[in-house]
Design a protein around this motif. Structure first.
Motif, PDB file in Angstrom:
ATOM      1  N   ARG A 119      45.520  10.191  25.518  1.00 51.99           N
ATOM      2  CA  ARG A 119      44.991   8.575  24.772  1.00 51.99           C
ATOM      3  C   ARG A 119      44.868   8.117  26.510  1.00 51.99           C
ATOM      4  O   ARG A 119      43.248   7.428  25.892  1.00 51.99           O
ATOM      5  CB  ARG A 119      46.485   7.517  24.659  1.00 51.99           C
ATOM      6  N   GLU A 120      45.150   8.437  27.460  1.00 54.61           N
ATOM      7  CA  GLU A 120      44.624   7.516  28.598  1.00 54.61           C
ATOM      8  C   GLU A 120      43.364   8.540  29.130  1.00 54.61           C
ATOM      9  O   GLU A 120      42.213   8.527  29.086  1.00 54.61           O
ATOM     10  CB  GLU A 120      45.737   7.967  29.653  1.00 54.61           C
ATOM     11  N   LEU A 121      42.883   9.463  28.427  1.00 50.84           N
ATOM     12  CA  LEU A 121      41.909   9.875  29.419  1.00 50.84           C
ATOM     13  C   LEU A 121      40.727   9.825  27.584  1.00 50.84           C
ATOM     14  O   LEU A 121      39.303   9.657  28.235  1.00 50.84           O
ATOM     15  CB  LEU A 121      42.301  11.981  28.627  1.00 50.84           C
ATOM     16  N   GLU A 122      41.526   9.998  26.380  1.00 51.08           N
ATOM     17  CA  GLU A 122      40.229   8.685  25.363  1.00 51.08           C
ATOM     18  C   GLU A 122      39.926   7.303  25.781  1.00 51.08           C
ATOM     19  O   GLU A 122      38.295   7.455  25.854  1.00 51.08           O
ATOM     20  CB  GLU A 122      41.121   8.791  24.050  1.00 51.08           C
ATOM     21  N   GLN A 123      40.437   6.827  26.635  1.00 47.82           N
ATOM     22  CA  GLN A 123      39.881   6.086  27.093  1.00 47.82           C
ATOM     23  C   GLN A 123      39.022   5.632  27.911  1.00 47.82           C
ATOM     24  O   GLN A 123      37.788   5.287  28.116  1.00 47.82           O
ATOM     25  CB  GLN A 123      41.062   4.585  27.463  1.00 47.82           C
ATOM     26  N   ALA A 124      39.095   7.034  28.711  1.00 50.07           N
ATOM     27  CA  ALA A 124      38.653   6.528  30.130  1.00 50.07           C
ATOM     28  C   ALA A 124      36.948   7.210  29.863  1.00 50.07           C
ATOM     29  O   ALA A 124      35.996   7.187  29.656  1.00 50.07           O
ATOM     30  CB  ALA A 124      38.786   8.032  30.813  1.00 50.07           C
ATOM     31  N   LEU A 125      36.826   7.975  28.815  1.00 49.82           N
ATOM     32  CA  LEU A 125      35.688   8.964  27.440  1.00 49.82           C
ATOM     33  C   LEU A 125      35.093   7.850  27.491  1.00 49.82           C
ATOM     34  O   LEU A 125      33.792   8.040  27.399  1.00 49.82           O
ATOM     35  CB  LEU A 125      36.334  10.002  26.627  1.00 49.82           C
ATOM     36  N   SER A 126      35.606   6.308  26.685  1.00 49.14           N
ATOM     37  CA  SER A 126      35.015   5.543  25.895  1.00 49.14           C
ATOM     38  C   SER A 126      34.626   4.664  27.157  1.00 49.14           C
ATOM     39  O   SER A 126      33.028   3.766  26.815  1.00 49.14           O
ATOM     40  CB  SER A 126      35.857   4.557  25.380  1.00 49.14           C
ATOM     41  N   ARG A 127      34.628   4.595  27.950  1.00 46.66           N
ATOM     42  CA  ARG A 127      34.535   3.846  29.276  1.00 46.66           C
ATOM     43  C   ARG A 127      33.268   4.963  29.637  1.00 46.66           C
ATOM     44  O   ARG A 127      32.726   3.992  30.959  1.00 46.66           O
ATOM     45  CB  ARG A 127      35.274   3.574  30.552  1.00 46.66           C
ATOM     46  N   LEU A 128      33.140   5.834  29.752  1.00 48.03           N
ATOM     47  CA  LEU A 128      31.999   6.232  30.529  1.00 48.03           C
ATOM     48  C   LEU A 128      31.215   6.050  29.376  1.00 48.03           C
ATOM     49  O   LEU A 128      29.244   6.692  29.814  1.00 48.03           O
ATOM     50  CB  LEU A 128      32.129   8.514  30.610  1.00 48.03           C
ATOM     51  N   GLY A 129      31.307   6.049  28.122  1.00 48.61           N
ATOM     52  CA  GLY A 129      30.351   5.618  27.223  1.00 48.61           C
ATOM     53  C   GLY A 129      30.162   5.941  26.120  1.00 48.61           C
ATOM     54  O   GLY A 129      29.278   6.703  24.935  1.00 48.61           O
ATOM     55  N   CYS A 130      31.832   7.291  25.688  1.00 46.94           N
ATOM     56  CA  CYS A 130      31.079   8.524  24.619  1.00 46.94           C
ATOM     57  C   CYS A 130      31.733   7.082  23.556  1.00 46.94           C
ATOM     58  O   CYS A 130      33.152   6.934  23.479  1.00 46.94           O
ATOM     59  CB  CYS A 130      32.342   9.281  24.733  1.00 46.94           C
ATOM     60  N   SER A 131      31.055   7.003  21.992  1.00 46.72           N
ATOM     61  CA  SER A 131      31.191   6.351  21.581  1.00 46.72           C
ATOM     62  C   SER A 131      30.798   7.511  19.931  1.00 46.72           C
ATOM     63  O   SER A 131      29.096   7.022  20.090  1.00 46.72           O
ATOM     64  CB  SER A 131      30.913   5.330  21.675  1.00 46.72           C
ATOM     65  N   PRO A 132      31.462   8.009  19.636  1.00 53.27           N
ATOM     66  CA  PRO A 132      32.908   7.743  19.561  1.00 53.27           C
ATOM     67  C   PRO A 132      33.689   8.793  20.505  1.00 53.27           C
ATOM     68  O   PRO A 132      32.554   9.165  21.223  1.00 53.27           O
ATOM     69  CB  PRO A 132      33.357   8.792  17.882  1.00 53.27           C
ATOM     70  N   SER A 133      35.103   8.195  20.997  1.00 49.26           N
ATOM     71  CA  SER A 133      35.328   9.396  22.374  1.00 49.26           C
ATOM     72  C   SER A 133      35.308  10.883  22.254  1.00 49.26           C
ATOM     73  O   SER A 133      36.046  11.417  23.094  1.00 49.26           O
ATOM     74  CB  SER A 133      37.051   8.852  22.374  1.00 49.26           C
ATOM     75  N   VAL A 134      35.061  10.985  21.087  1.00 48.88           N
ATOM     76  CA  VAL A 134      35.281  12.296  21.088  1.00 48.88           C
ATOM     77  C   VAL A 134      34.007  13.190  19.522  1.00 48.88           C
ATOM     78  O   VAL A 134      34.685  12.420  19.047  1.00 48.88           O
ATOM     79  CB  VAL A 134      36.824  13.579  20.623  1.00 48.88           C
ATOM     80  N   PRO A 135      33.681  14.127  19.783  1.00 47.25           N
ATOM     81  CA  PRO A 135      34.238  15.123  21.133  1.00 47.25           C
ATOM     82  C   PRO A 135      33.164  14.561  22.129  1.00 47.25           C
ATOM     83  O   PRO A 135      32.652  13.778  22.465  1.00 47.25           O
ATOM     84  CB  PRO A 135      33.526  16.181  20.082  1.00 47.25           C
ATOM     85  N   ALA A 136      33.717  14.775  22.998  1.00 44.27           N
ATOM     86  CA  ALA A 136      32.820  14.408  24.504  1.00 44.27           C
ATOM     87  C   ALA A 136      32.702  15.711  25.382  1.00 44.27           C
ATOM     88  O   ALA A 136      33.652  16.909  25.711  1.00 44.27           O
ATOM     89  CB  ALA A 136      33.448  13.238  25.266  1.00 44.27           C
TER      90      ALA A 136
END
Length: 102
Positions: free
Chosen positions: A50-67
């Motif tokens: 969950r924390e990794l997913e939040q970090a990916l969102s902060r990097l600009g991944c929307s949706p957060s996966v796939p990244a």
């Protein structure tokens, strides 16, 4: 955020995914069909996902996966990967980072 960067640089191609996500499955299949062996991190199956997913969102991944990270750099999600593939840019990028030999 630092953990994402460390994990993203462990292999030429790294995919952050969720096991139940159909777009994630499509992107993983695309890379495997090319003969690429990506590091895949299923965020719904690993500790701290969950924390990794939040970090990916902060990097600009929307949706957060796939990244998808290629050569340690964030390429983006399914739309960005498919766009690169349709422009015939994805395979040269994979060759450049040593994920493909042919």
């Amino acid at each position: 955020m630092e953990r994402v960067k460390t994990m993203a640089s462990e292999r030429p191609v790294v995919i952050f995914s969720k096991s139940s996500c159909c777009m994630c499955h499509s992107i993983k299949t695309l890379f495997c069909d090319f003969g690429v062996n990506p590091a895949v991190h299923e965020l719904d199956e690993i500790p701290g996902g969950r924390e990794l997913e939040q970090a990916l969102s902060r990097l600009g991944c929307s949706p957060s996966v796939p990244a998808v990270f290629i050569g340690g750099e964030l390429v983006g999600g399914a739309n960005q990967v498919m766009s690169l593939h349709l422009k015939r840019s994805l395979i040269p990028m994979l060759k450049q980072v040593g994920a493909l030999w042919v």
